[in-house]
Design a protein around this motif. Structure first.
Motif: not given
Length: 55
Positions: A19-20, A25-26, A29-32
């Protein structure tokens, strides 16, 4: 190299590290956004002999 079954603590550590790394690198807005994936391996009789799941 030695491959062995991991503990709950190992699983938690690996997940936290992934996750870290991914958060670096992501786009935020795409986390969820996630998708459930499941792939299976079957023998010639159609019996499930393995697989992997992820999100």
């Amino acid at each position: 190299m030695k491959i062995q079954t991991g503990t709950k603590e190992d699983r938690t550590f690996i997940r936290e590290q992934l996750i870290a790394y991914n958060r670096q690198h992501v786009p935020e807005a795409l986390y969820e956004q996630s998708e459930e994936l499941c792939f299976t391996a079957s023998n010639e009789k159609g019996e499930c002999i393995g697989g992997i799941t992820a999100s």
